[in-house]
Write an enzyme that holds these catalytic residues in place. Structure first.
Site, PDB file in Angstrom:
ATOM      1  N   THR A  72       0.795  -1.162  -0.041  1.00 38.07           N
ATOM      2  CA  THR A  72      -0.034  -0.068   0.047  1.00 38.07           C
ATOM      3  C   THR A  72       0.906   1.433   0.009  1.00 38.07           C
ATOM      4  OG1 THR A  72      -1.651  -1.059   1.078  1.00 38.07           O
ATOM      5  CG2 THR A  72      -1.888   1.373   1.392  1.00 38.07           C
ATOM      6  N   ASN A 154      -4.837  -9.534  -8.193  1.00 41.02           N
ATOM      7  CA  ASN A 154      -4.732 -10.203  -6.605  1.00 41.02           C
ATOM      8  C   ASN A 154      -5.881 -11.244  -6.572  1.00 41.02           C
ATOM      9  OD1 ASN A 154      -5.626  -7.435  -6.667  1.00 41.02           O
ATOM     10  ND2 ASN A 154      -6.723  -8.093  -4.749  1.00 41.02           N
ATOM     11  N   SER A 206       5.405  -6.101  -1.866  1.00 36.92           N
ATOM     12  CA  SER A 206       4.957  -6.587  -0.564  1.00 36.92           C
ATOM     13  C   SER A 206       5.439  -7.786  -0.063  1.00 36.92           C
ATOM     14  CB  SER A 206       3.485  -6.605  -0.441  1.00 36.92           C
ATOM     15  OG  SER A 206       3.036  -6.732   0.869  1.00 36.92           O
ATOM     16  N   CYS A 337     -16.703  -6.310   1.910  1.00 40.79           N
ATOM     17  CA  CYS A 337     -17.807  -5.837   2.687  1.00 40.79           C
ATOM     18  C   CYS A 337     -17.660  -4.280   3.086  1.00 40.79           C
ATOM     19  CB  CYS A 337     -17.820  -6.672   3.955  1.00 40.79           C
ATOM     20  SG  CYS A 337     -19.327  -6.413   4.773  1.00 40.79           S
TER      21      CYS A 337
HETATM   22  N1  PLP Z   1      -1.459  -4.509  -4.092  1.00 41.80           N
HETATM   23  C1  PLP Z   1      -1.894  -5.667  -4.595  1.00 41.80           C
HETATM   24  C2  PLP Z   1      -2.084  -6.279  -5.915  1.00 41.80           C
HETATM   25  C3  PLP Z   1      -2.458  -6.530  -3.369  1.00 41.80           C
HETATM   26  O1  PLP Z   1      -2.638  -7.759  -3.635  1.00 41.80           O
HETATM   27  C4  PLP Z   1      -2.059  -6.215  -2.145  1.00 41.80           C
HETATM   28  C5  PLP Z   1      -2.516  -6.644  -0.897  1.00 41.80           C
HETATM   29  O2  PLP Z   1      -3.362  -7.553  -0.889  1.00 41.80           O
HETATM   30  C6  PLP Z   1      -1.610  -4.689  -2.034  1.00 41.80           C
HETATM   31  C7  PLP Z   1      -1.273  -3.833  -3.246  1.00 41.80           C
HETATM   32  C8  PLP Z   1      -1.500  -4.124  -0.675  1.00 41.80           C
HETATM   33  O3  PLP Z   1      -0.389  -4.697  -0.071  1.00 41.80           O
HETATM   34  P1  PLP Z   1       0.098  -4.641   1.583  1.00 41.80           P
HETATM   35  O4  PLP Z   1      -1.062  -5.391   2.175  1.00 41.80           O
HETATM   36  O5  PLP Z   1       1.438  -4.967   1.732  1.00 41.80           O
HETATM   37  O6  PLP Z   1      -0.016  -3.107   1.910  1.00 41.80           O
END
Ligand code: PLP
Length: 405
Positions: A72, A154, A206, A337
């Site tokens: 993030t 994701n 991440s 949600c």
């Molecule tokens: N981007 C993608 C594609 C993700 O799947 C995620 C987390 O699920 C994130 C960003 C955010 O990562 P973090 O949980 O390390 O903040």
């Protein structure tokens, strides 16, 4: 009950070797990497070592790796860091292009920066979940400063054609960012001048999606890119990310990258990406063979080897997640949600799924620790749970005997 974990895209288990690598940096070697005494220098050397070994796997310079707190933060640093730059007097606003299937870390950052006056375009995807280079080329304007398109989704695991998308962006003079959070540890990434990601300027990672701890991450920032920091404080990370480094977390990231590199390049028959793809495919085929009115979302697209997203018509994903949880199998729903209401996934609806089918979709994401025996168990638990929920469904076409019972 021995639990089975099939939610690796939410977070991966910490590999024991990663834990062992970082443990001493919480206890014996607790120094602050900015201190000039020996404990500080020991910590600094560990951070430098991790940075260099990560850069080696990316084929980039160590100075291009910025350590952050996770995906993030890396995504936000890329978006705000590039677009929060001064504009010459009289010049209009910058333009950002992203897509409708991004993670909320990008979508919400884009919505936020739009409120500051940046123009934002959200590109659509096709029914397989792929963002076509054609619409990107058409959307680029003279004021387009940044294009941000994820590497792997994701929810579905669908892989975007990053090389042509980034090349189009560069040809138009804009910068290209990719959220590679779900690609790390699953796909080799070459950021060198000859690599497939040579036109990528910024790339987010991440730690907790690649067997390192939560709260660790990376933003790759190509040397030529100017970045405004998100935080103001010390001069850490070459002025790009203020704040005392998470030394143990950085050491863990270094180890996780080393292990991922070995895993991706030394494909052992019993434990490698090919084996993981085999497990995922066996899971999908077993489900499709046993259950009617279900299908794979994104089946026609290239996908990372650990992820499958499946709809089961006449079943609420949330109910299926709970039913399987009670049986010891952890999976996740494709819905978020929001304010008490279950919203259908923006990724699946962008692919053209009806809200009902999106609400009937679940994600199963395997890890390097998933076993054949766990796939076998999942292949008995899932059909039973789906059949049970369909018996309760008012829309499911029940066999006559059941319907009249
Ligand atoms: N981007 C993608 C594609 C993700 O799947 C995620 C987390 O699920 C994130 C960003 C955010 O990562 P973090 O949980 O390390 O903040």
């Amino acid at each position: 009950m021995q639990r089975i974990y099939m939610d690796a895209n939410a977070t991966t288990p910490l590999l024991p070797a990663v834990f062992e690598a970082m443990r001493p940096f919480w206890i014996e070697h607790f120094g602050n990497a900015s201190s000039i005494h020996q404990q500080g220098q020991y910590a600094r050397a560990a951070v430098d070592h991790a940075r260099e070994s990560i850069a080696k796997t990316f084929h980039c310079r160590a100075s291009e790796i910025v350590f952050t707190s996770g995906g993030t933060e890396s995504d936000n640093l890329a978006i705000f860091g590039v677009l929060n730059q001064p504009r010459p007097a009289g010049a209009g606003p910058f333009h950002l292009i992203t897509t409708s299937v991004e993670h909320h870390a990008i979508l919400h950052a884009a919505q936020s920066i739009a409120k500051q006056g940046v123009e934002v375009t959200f590109l659509p995807c096709d029914a397989r979940g792929i963002v076509d280079p054609g619409p990107l080329a058409a959307a680029i304007r003279p004021n387009t400063k940044l294009v941000s398109i994820m590497l792997a989704n994701n929810e579905t695991g669908v892989i975007q054609p990053i090389a042509p998308l980034a090349s189009i962006t560069h040809a138009a003079g804009a910068l290209f960012h990719t959220d590679a959070v779900q690609g790390a540890g699953k796909l080799a990434m070459d950021l060198s001048a000859h690599g497939d990601l040579k036109d990528v300027d910024l790339l987010s990672i991440s730690g907790h999606k690649m067997y390192a701890p939560q709260g660790t991450g990376i933003l790759f920032v190509r040397r030529s890119v100017r970045l405004a920091p998100l935080f103001h404080g010390g001069s850490h990370e070459r002025q790009r990310r203020a704040g005392t480094e998470n030394v143990a977390g950085i050491v863990a990231l270094g180890k996780a990258f080393e292990l991922a590199h070995q895993w991706l390049t030394e494909d052992a028959p019993t434990d490698g990406p090919t084996h993981l793809a085999h497990l995922r495919d066996r899971l999908e085929q077993g489900i499709l063979a046993q259950i009617e009115e279900c299908g794979i979302n994104g089946a026609g697209a290239p996908r990372v080897s650990n992820t499958t997203n499946i709809y089961f018509d006449h079943v609420e994903a949330e109910a299926l997640v709970i039913a399987l949880d009670l049986k010891g199998l952890s999976i996740s729903g494709g819905s978020a949600c929001q304010s008490g209401a279950t919203e259908p996934s923006h990724v699946l609806t962008s692919m053209g799924l009806s809200p009902a089918r999106a609400r009937a979709s679940v994600r199963l994401s395997l890890s390097r620790l998933t076993t054949e025996a766990e796939i076998d168990t999942a292949l008995t638990l899932i059909p039973a749970a789906v059949a049970h929920l369909r018996e309760l469904s008012p829309t499911y076409n029940k066999p006559a005997a059941l319907a009249s019972a």
